[in-house]
Enzyme design. Structure first.
Site, PDB file in Angstrom:
ATOM      1  CD  GLU A   1      47.035  73.197  56.484  1.00  0.00           C
ATOM      2  OE1 GLU A   1      47.579  73.324  55.368  1.00  0.00           O
ATOM      3  OE2 GLU A   1      47.556  72.579  57.424  1.00  0.00           O
TER       4      GLU A   1
ATOM      5  CD1 TRP B   1      65.048  83.340  66.791  1.00  0.00           C
ATOM      6  CD2 TRP B   1      63.269  83.685  65.474  1.00  0.00           C
ATOM      7  NE1 TRP B   1      63.928  83.127  67.547  1.00  0.00           N
ATOM      8  CE2 TRP B   1      62.818  83.331  66.769  1.00  0.00           C
ATOM      9  CE3 TRP B   1      62.322  83.932  64.481  1.00  0.00           C
ATOM     10  CZ2 TRP B   1      61.463  83.230  67.086  1.00  0.00           C
ATOM     11  CZ3 TRP B   1      60.988  83.843  64.798  1.00  0.00           C
ATOM     12  CH2 TRP B   1      60.552  83.493  66.091  1.00  0.00           C
TER      13      TRP B   1
ATOM     14  CE  LYS C   1      63.107  79.789  68.015  1.00  0.00           C
ATOM     15  NZ  LYS C   1      61.955  79.110  68.504  1.00  0.00           N
TER      16      LYS C   1
ATOM     17  CB  THR D   1      48.218  68.603  56.183  1.00  0.00           C
ATOM     18  OG1 THR D   1      48.088  67.821  57.363  1.00  0.00           O
ATOM     19  CG2 THR D   1      47.222  69.714  56.187  1.00  0.00           C
TER      20      THR D   1
HETATM   21  P1  AMP Z   1      51.463  71.975  51.891  1.00  0.00           P
HETATM   22  O1  AMP Z   1      50.206  72.087  52.645  1.00  0.00           O
HETATM   23  O2  AMP Z   1      52.035  70.603  51.883  1.00  0.00           O
HETATM   24  O3  AMP Z   1      51.341  72.534  50.530  1.00  0.00           O
HETATM   25  O4  AMP Z   1      52.562  72.839  52.647  1.00  0.00           O
HETATM   26  C1  AMP Z   1      52.370  74.191  52.925  1.00  0.00           C
HETATM   27  C2  AMP Z   1      53.659  74.786  53.406  1.00  0.00           C
HETATM   28  O5  AMP Z   1      54.605  74.825  52.355  1.00  0.00           O
HETATM   29  C3  AMP Z   1      53.534  76.227  53.849  1.00  0.00           C
HETATM   30  O6  AMP Z   1      53.037  76.337  55.153  1.00  0.00           O
HETATM   31  C4  AMP Z   1      54.972  76.696  53.726  1.00  0.00           C
HETATM   32  O7  AMP Z   1      55.741  76.310  54.832  1.00  0.00           O
HETATM   33  C5  AMP Z   1      55.455  75.947  52.517  1.00  0.00           C
HETATM   34  N1  AMP Z   1      55.382  76.825  51.340  1.00  0.00           N
HETATM   35  C6  AMP Z   1      54.421  76.876  50.409  1.00  0.00           C
HETATM   36  N2  AMP Z   1      54.714  77.789  49.469  1.00  0.00           N
HETATM   37  C7  AMP Z   1      55.886  78.344  49.819  1.00  0.00           C
HETATM   38  C8  AMP Z   1      56.725  79.368  49.259  1.00  0.00           C
HETATM   39  N3  AMP Z   1      56.422  79.991  48.127  1.00  0.00           N
HETATM   40  N4  AMP Z   1      57.849  79.678  49.919  1.00  0.00           N
HETATM   41  C9  AMP Z   1      58.186  79.052  51.061  1.00  0.00           C
HETATM   42  N5  AMP Z   1      57.454  78.095  51.626  1.00  0.00           N
HETATM   43  C10 AMP Z   1      56.317  77.731  51.021  1.00  0.00           C
END
Ligand code: AMP
Length: 540
Positions: free
Chosen positions: A330, A440, A435, A185
């Site tokens: 994940e 929120w 916050k 990640t």
């Molecule tokens: P990554 O593992 O780097 O792809 O990051 C995943 C994170 O990206 C998720 O937990 C979200 O916070 C954010 N994310 C992915 N897709 C979206 C979406 N369509 N809208 C908002 N946040 C997103």
């Protein structure tokens, strides 16, 4: 009673054989900066066999990890298919990780071999001496001679290593639950954490990618895969494409709006996937240099929230529907996809399309509040999203960060609400929620509202400390080239779009919003810039 069904294993060796045999003439085009170099699934199959022979000779005989430090190109696709199919584990290395993080992930995964793009060699070579388990580096593009390897490491040229080897390989039988690939990640805090995908999880996920309520890939498609193969497995597109015969266009290192527009003009893909910042950049480019892109039947956007204004611009000005999806490293990464229910028309359909989408049958979801209780799917109650399913990780590699798992569910760190019919709207990352006075404020909602202003190219919102309210929003705005706008005008613009108590009183104008290694707003750096007094802020 047991079923009478066969227990055939879902393995990527089958996927490779299948794609080659059924869709041998499907094409893979890699952009070179001026035109593409082309290959076919059939040729990729033969090269994969050659690569497998070469890797065996370098000691990849079991589940050794083979890293890739590469852009999206045909050689990377060969690695994607070969390494898992021979029973080893593909480890995609994010080329944009900070140097110490790169060293950490290579050592943590114990990569034995790393395949590196010639164009990325200088970047990789600097960290190589600290990579303790790497014994072989294979360099593409004929640049192997440029690497001065530390002792104990042998350097090979990718093409020379494959040359003359047999074009068939006895792909082994593989247990479907064994590791096929891993990806760390790109978290902005702490060490990156490893997610390990199985053959089974990738297979099932690929089927989902092709399904009609998802990306709908078919053999009639040509998919421009912009989302990096080193990030969240390119959203599963390469494997899905091999499953159904979708031709692919891979942009290599040419990710700027100009080259993407050229690739579109020349290759005329029918489908494409990228994060919002790429689409936003392309939109600005197209507005200045109009071009027909209606050959795209649809594009998928995810990774961060798709600004509604951008979705409308693509659809209304360029006749290209934008499909919004949510996922994480994940979650393989497909978690939800925003196709509206059939009955929804017009404005109502758009409201569904702005959401992060609906969960497919294989992904179970729940929302958990601060007390650990589940909140209802009423479209209003907000909680942290937890998910569970066959392509969702149940732990991190080596058991890192066990707090991210809760009774077998993954805690996503995303905060949102879900409608009674299963559409997710994310209001924030748990750590980005503002916050204010016990209430929120969603930073994402404010960003979308500001980005709807025609003079705004990008806007990122963070919470800044406030004596009276705890936190208040600060908006960092990037103004579109050739445009002008003041904080006062933007505040007036927001007046009828957000609740009065949410109206931001702190504004700053920046040249660009800092981005993470995968192109998302890096709010941690924005917060640091604020804490160090580096932002010039207008207060109201
Ligand atoms: P990554 O593992 O780097 O792809 O990051 C995943 C994170 O990206 C998720 O937990 C979200 O916070 C954010 N994310 C992915 N897709 C979206 C979406 N369509 N809208 C908002 N946040 C997103």
């Amino acid at each position: 009673m047991l079923s009478t069904m066969q227990d055939d294993q879902l393995s990527l060796a089958h996927l490779l054989r299948h794609g080659v045999r059924m869709h041998g003439d499907s094409e893979v085009a890699t952009w070179t900066g001026s035109g593409s170099r082309k290959t076919t699934f059939d040729r990729i199959g033969r090269r994969s066999a050659q690569l497998a022979h070469a890797l065996r000779e370098l000691g990849v005989t079991a589940d050794q990890r083979v890293g890739t430090f590469m852009w999206n190109n045909a050689e990377h696709l060969e690695c994607y298919l070969t390494i898992p199919a021979m029973g080893a584990v593909l480890h995609t290395l994010n080329i944009r990780l900070f140097p110490e993080q790169l060293v950490f992930v290579v050592n943590d995964a114990q990569d034995h071999v790393v395949v590196v793009d010639g164009s990325l060699l200088p970047l990789f070579a600097r960290q190589l001496p600290e990579m303790t388990t790497v014994r072989h580096v294979i360099v593409t593009g004929g640049a192997a001679g440029a690497l001065d390897a530390p002792s104990g490491v042998t350097v090979h040229s990718y093409d020379e290593l494959l040359d003359g080897r047999p074009e068939t390989f006895e792909w082994p039988e593989i247990e479907e639950r064994s590791a096929a690939a891993m990806c760390y990640t790109s978290g902005t805090t702490g060490d990156p954490k490893g997610v390990v995908y199985s053959h089974r999880s990738i297979w099932l996920h690929s089927m989902q990618v092709c399904m009609t309520d998802s990306m709908r890939l078919t053999d009639a498609d040509k998919a421009l895969v912009i989302v990096p193969m080193f990030h969240a497995m390119s959203w599963g597109m390469p494997y899905a494409a091999f499953m159904v015969g979708t031709s692919m266009v891979l942009p290599d290192r040419f990710l700027q709006p100009g080259p993407i527009a050229e690739i579109l003009a020349e290759e005329k893909p029918t489908f494409a996937g990228a994060v919002p910042t790429i689409w936003q950049g392309l939109l600005q480019h197209l507005d200045a240099n109009p071009q027909d892109i209606s050959h795209l039947r649809e594009v998928v956007v995810g990774g961060s929230a798709a600004p509604p204004a951008m979705m409308h611009a693509f659809e209304e000005r360029y006749d290209v529907p934008v499909l919004h999806a949510w996922g994480m490293t994940e979650t393989s990464p497909l978690g939800s996809v925003a196709r509206p229910p059939k009955a929804a028309k017009g404005e109502e359909a758009w409201r569904y399309r702005y959401t992060q989408g609906r969960f497919p049958a294989s992904v179970r979801a729940r929302l958990i509040d601060d007390n650990g209780d589940e909140v209802p799917w009423d479209g209003e109650s907000v909680g942290e999203l937890e998910v569970k399913g066959p392509w969702i990780t149940g732990s991190y590699y080596g058991g890192a960060d066990p707090d991210k798992f809760h009774d077998g569910w993954l805690r996503t760190g995303d905060v949102g609400k879900i409608t009674p019919n299963g559409y997710l709207t994310l209001t924030d990352r748990a750590k980005d929620v503002i916050k204010s006075g016990g209430e929120w404020i969603s930073s994402v909602d404010l960003e979308n509202a500001v980005m709807a202003h025609p003079a705004v190219a990008e806007a990122a919102v963070i919470g800044v400390p406030d004596e009276k309210w705890d936190e208040r929003p600060l908006v960092a705005v990037v103004v579109r080239e050739g445009e002008q706008v003041t904080a006062e005008e933007l505040r007036t613009f927001l007046a009828d779009k957000v609740a009065k108590w949410q109206l931001p009183e702190h504004w700053t104008f920046v040249d660009e919003v800092p981005k993470t290694s995968v192109g998302k707003f890096d709010k941690k750096r924005l917060r640091a810039a604020h804490a160090e007094g580096k932002l010039d802020i207008a207060h109201f």
